[in-house]
Design a protein around this motif. Structure first.
Motif, mmCIF file in Angstrom:
data_model
loop_
_atom_site.group_PDB
_atom_site.id
_atom_site.type_symbol
_atom_site.label_atom_id
_atom_site.label_comp_id
_atom_site.label_asym_id
_atom_site.label_seq_id
_atom_site.Cartn_x
_atom_site.Cartn_y
_atom_site.Cartn_z
ATOM 1 N N ALA A 163 6.477 -6.986 -7.807
ATOM 2 C CA ALA A 163 7.285 -5.963 -8.332
ATOM 3 C C ALA A 163 6.771 -4.783 -7.792
ATOM 4 O O ALA A 163 7.669 -3.690 -7.773
ATOM 5 N N ILE A 164 5.572 -4.613 -7.610
ATOM 6 C CA ILE A 164 5.015 -3.343 -6.848
ATOM 7 C C ILE A 164 5.410 -3.143 -5.561
ATOM 8 O O ILE A 164 5.832 -2.164 -5.324
ATOM 9 N N ILE A 165 5.675 -4.098 -4.834
ATOM 10 C CA ILE A 165 5.818 -4.088 -3.463
ATOM 11 C C ILE A 165 7.557 -3.567 -3.562
ATOM 12 O O ILE A 165 7.948 -2.849 -2.729
ATOM 13 N N THR A 166 8.205 -4.317 -4.481
ATOM 14 C CA THR A 166 9.715 -3.955 -4.529
ATOM 15 C C THR A 166 9.757 -2.237 -4.750
ATOM 16 O O THR A 166 10.717 -1.592 -4.389
ATOM 17 N N HIS A 167 8.990 -1.890 -5.568
ATOM 18 C CA HIS A 167 9.044 -0.307 -6.177
ATOM 19 C C HIS A 167 7.870 0.057 -5.648
ATOM 20 O O HIS A 167 7.083 1.098 -6.270
ATOM 21 N N LEU A 168 7.470 0.107 -4.343
ATOM 22 C CA LEU A 168 6.429 0.957 -3.545
ATOM 23 C C LEU A 168 6.371 2.356 -3.469
ATOM 24 O O LEU A 168 5.411 2.781 -4.042
ATOM 25 N N GLN A 169 7.582 2.864 -3.450
ATOM 26 C CA GLN A 169 7.576 4.360 -3.249
ATOM 27 C C GLN A 169 7.317 4.968 -4.697
ATOM 28 O O GLN A 169 6.446 5.890 -5.102
ATOM 29 N N GLU A 170 7.531 4.296 -5.919
ATOM 30 C CA GLU A 170 7.389 4.639 -7.380
ATOM 31 C C GLU A 170 5.973 4.519 -7.409
ATOM 32 O O GLU A 170 5.065 5.193 -8.357
ATOM 33 N N PHE A 171 5.436 3.253 -7.255
ATOM 34 C CA PHE A 171 4.021 3.019 -7.400
ATOM 35 C C PHE A 171 3.135 3.926 -6.646
ATOM 36 O O PHE A 171 2.129 4.348 -7.242
ATOM 37 N N LEU A 172 3.258 4.413 -5.391
ATOM 38 C CA LEU A 172 2.427 5.112 -4.730
ATOM 39 C C LEU A 172 2.422 6.485 -5.319
ATOM 40 O O LEU A 172 1.638 7.206 -5.284
ATOM 41 N N ASP A 202 -5.412 -8.058 -2.545
ATOM 42 C CA ASP A 202 -4.082 -7.818 -2.948
ATOM 43 C C ASP A 202 -3.407 -6.632 -2.012
ATOM 44 O O ASP A 202 -2.293 -6.827 -1.506
ATOM 45 N N MET A 203 -3.972 -5.540 -2.247
ATOM 46 C CA MET A 203 -3.070 -4.459 -1.451
ATOM 47 C C MET A 203 -4.203 -3.470 -0.903
ATOM 48 O O MET A 203 -5.186 -3.307 -1.469
ATOM 49 N N VAL A 204 -3.864 -3.031 0.356
ATOM 50 C CA VAL A 204 -4.716 -1.998 1.148
ATOM 51 C C VAL A 204 -4.023 -0.934 1.162
ATOM 52 O O VAL A 204 -2.888 -0.860 2.058
ATOM 53 N N LEU A 205 -4.304 0.107 1.022
ATOM 54 C CA LEU A 205 -3.824 1.657 0.859
ATOM 55 C C LEU A 205 -4.775 2.506 1.728
ATOM 56 O O LEU A 205 -5.916 2.225 2.028
ATOM 57 N N TYR A 206 -4.199 3.731 2.146
ATOM 58 C CA TYR A 206 -5.207 4.625 2.808
ATOM 59 C C TYR A 206 -4.761 5.924 2.168
ATOM 60 O O TYR A 206 -3.646 6.437 1.825
ATOM 61 N N ASN A 207 -5.638 6.887 1.780
ATOM 62 C CA ASN A 207 -5.524 8.040 1.190
ATOM 63 C C ASN A 207 -5.962 9.179 2.149
ATOM 64 O O ASN A 207 -6.901 9.259 2.695
ATOM 65 N N ARG A 208 -4.904 10.114 2.340
ATOM 66 C CA ARG A 208 -4.949 10.991 3.423
ATOM 67 C C ARG A 208 -6.029 12.320 2.834
ATOM 68 O O ARG A 208 -6.697 13.063 3.978
ATOM 69 N N LEU A 209 -5.928 12.575 1.622
ATOM 70 C CA LEU A 209 -6.636 13.359 0.934
ATOM 71 C C LEU A 209 -8.405 13.096 0.703
ATOM 72 O O LEU A 209 -9.029 13.997 1.334
ATOM 73 N N GLU A 249 2.830 7.046 -8.547
ATOM 74 C CA GLU A 249 2.187 7.013 -9.780
ATOM 75 C C GLU A 249 0.708 6.863 -9.721
ATOM 76 O O GLU A 249 -0.166 7.285 -10.434
ATOM 77 N N ILE A 250 0.269 5.910 -8.532
ATOM 78 C CA ILE A 250 -1.222 5.959 -8.646
ATOM 79 C C ILE A 250 -1.987 7.188 -8.294
ATOM 80 O O ILE A 250 -3.052 7.187 -8.553
ATOM 81 N N GLY A 251 -1.279 8.203 -7.499
ATOM 82 C CA GLY A 251 -1.858 9.386 -7.310
ATOM 83 C C GLY A 251 -1.293 10.152 -6.091
ATOM 84 O O GLY A 251 -0.330 9.532 -5.275
ATOM 85 N N ASN A 252 -1.822 11.038 -5.631
ATOM 86 C CA ASN A 252 -1.431 11.899 -4.442
ATOM 87 C C ASN A 252 -2.060 11.402 -2.846
ATOM 88 O O ASN A 252 -3.266 11.055 -2.976
ATOM 89 N N GLY A 253 -1.249 11.465 -1.957
ATOM 90 C CA GLY A 253 -1.581 11.127 -0.744
ATOM 91 C C GLY A 253 -1.956 9.700 -0.281
ATOM 92 O O GLY A 253 -2.523 9.629 0.749
ATOM 93 N N PHE A 254 -1.299 8.923 -1.030
ATOM 94 C CA PHE A 254 -1.514 7.470 -0.687
ATOM 95 C C PHE A 254 -0.386 6.791 0.379
ATOM 96 O O PHE A 254 0.803 7.358 0.425
ATOM 97 N N SER A 255 -0.828 6.218 1.294
ATOM 98 C CA SER A 255 0.084 5.177 2.049
ATOM 99 C C SER A 255 -0.194 4.022 2.172
ATOM 100 O O SER A 255 -1.386 3.561 1.990
ATOM 101 N N PHE A 256 0.837 3.140 2.236
ATOM 102 C CA PHE A 256 0.682 1.571 2.406
ATOM 103 C C PHE A 256 0.283 0.966 3.750
ATOM 104 O O PHE A 256 0.791 1.529 4.809
ATOM 105 N N ILE A 257 -0.793 0.098 3.726
ATOM 106 C CA ILE A 257 -1.155 -0.429 4.893
ATOM 107 C C ILE A 257 -0.705 -2.154 4.939
ATOM 108 O O ILE A 257 -0.291 -2.540 5.773
ATOM 109 N N ALA A 258 -1.377 -2.739 3.741
ATOM 110 C CA ALA A 258 -1.095 -4.149 3.900
ATOM 111 C C ALA A 258 -1.218 -4.818 2.454
ATOM 112 O O ALA A 258 -1.776 -4.256 1.414
ATOM 113 N N ARG A 259 -0.536 -5.969 2.285
ATOM 114 C CA ARG A 259 -0.784 -6.651 1.182
ATOM 115 C C ARG A 259 -1.192 -8.223 1.384
ATOM 116 O O ARG A 259 -0.958 -8.781 2.541
#
Length: 335
Positions: A196-205, A231-238, A207-217
């Motif tokens: 469900a998070i992957i399906t709504h990835l834009q909204e999840f990123l 489960d999920m790998v993100l990167y935060n540019r800030l 909600e989680i905070g500023n500056g996040f981008s998706f890398i892998a699940r």
């Protein structure tokens, strides 16, 4: 036969961009008009200040004169809103062209100036739509960040006056995931929540905070001949670091914390470059015992964050109660 078929998408892009600019220009002009009307109403009220009921009389009189010709935008309620708009933002040059009138309508309902400034800064920085701004206000984003960080840091990060020095300055606890559309059932499998998070990835990123981008699940890692999956790998540019997320649909245990700590250690030693900051781990859990989290991790821990998720937005009373409880816990920890 045209050889360059890119002319069609190019022209379509020009048309759409021009339409967006025209809509924005019209909305900016409308916002300026409402501000000027509010200013004029306020000035007239001041002249009749010896009459306590003059303001209500003036608004009613204006509505009767203007609404038949100009429509519902000049009802009593709307005229009162224009007056409040001017009183909230009395300096015309301070109005932001990046914000729409719909967003300003949401902002003038916020009495606290620091809180309002926070949402203005966040809206502009993240290019929020009106719906996104409304959702963040309704989910008490400002209060949730204040629970885990001090007010000055939250405002400074929002206004781009400083980069976050602690992940808690941008990562929320709790997180509200009502946009996933999951029903209020007793339990979900972790894979269902992850999908469900992957399906709504834009909204999840968002909600989680500023500056996040998706890398892998379900990122596979090998440790001593054994396979593990993050489960999920993100990167935060800030924060300039990897962010690993583990989803737990049960109450958080110290074993869960240990598992994520292992993944964080792996990324720090194998994946992280020398110019990047230490990896952050987020345990997204259905429930947690803050005492277990506190005593499982080192006192100076900045690498693991446990954030509880909710699948629907709470009522205003529930939000206020949650904020009071967390602030009381924070004050207790300081003693």
């Amino acid at each position: 036969m045209l050889k360059n078929h890119s002319i069609i998408p190019d022209i379509k892009a020009i048309i759409e961009t021009s339409k967006e600019r025209a809509i924005r220009a019209v909305d900016n002009e409308r916002t300026a008009m409402y501000w000027s009307i509010g200013k004029r109403i306020f000035e007239e009220e001041q002249q009749g200040k010896e009459r306590a009921d003059y303001g209500a009389y003036l608004i009613k009189y204006l509505a009767e004169e203007l609404q038949p010709q100009y429509g519902t935008g000049f009802s009593i309620r709307q005229l009162e809103r224009y007056r409040q708009f001017y009183r909230t933002f009395p300096i015309a040059s301070a109005l932001r062209t990046q914000l729409s009138w719909t967003q300003y309508k949401l902002l003038i309902s916020i009495a606290n100036q620091e809180k309002r400034d926070f949402y203005i800064s966040e809206s502009i920085k993240n290019n929020w739509t009106s719906r996104q701004l409304e959702r963040q206000i309704n989910s008490s984003l400002y209060e949730r960040l204040l629970i885990s960080s001090d007010k000055e840091s939250v405002l400074a990060v929002a206004k781009n006056e400083k980069l976050p020095s602690d992940a808690r300055e941008i990562i929320k606890d709790p997180m509200y995931l009502e946009f996933l559309g999951l029903k209020r059932e007793a339990a979900y499998y972790e894979k269902d929540l992850e999908q469900a998070i992957i399906t709504h990835l834009q909204e999840f990123l968002l909600e989680i905070g500023n500056g996040f981008s998706f890398i892998a699940r379900q990122k596979r890692i090998h440790i001593g001949g054994d396979e593990f999956f993050v489960d999920m790998v993100l990167y935060n540019r800030l924060l300039q670091c990897f962010v690993l997320i583990e989803i737990k649909t049960h109450k958080l245990t110290h074993q869960d914390i240990g598992q994520l700590q292992m993944y964080v250690n792996y990324y720090d030693r194998i994946e992280k470059n020398d110019n990047e900051n230490p990896t952050i781990g987020i345990l997204l859990c259905a429930d947690k015992n803050d005492g277990v989290v506190k005593f499982t991790l080192p006192e100076n821990n900045k690498s693991i964050i446990a954030s509880q998720y909710h699948l629907y937005l709470p009522t205003e009373e529930q939000l206020l109660e949650e904020v009071k409880k967390e602030l009381a816990n924070f004050e207790e920890d300081k003693k």
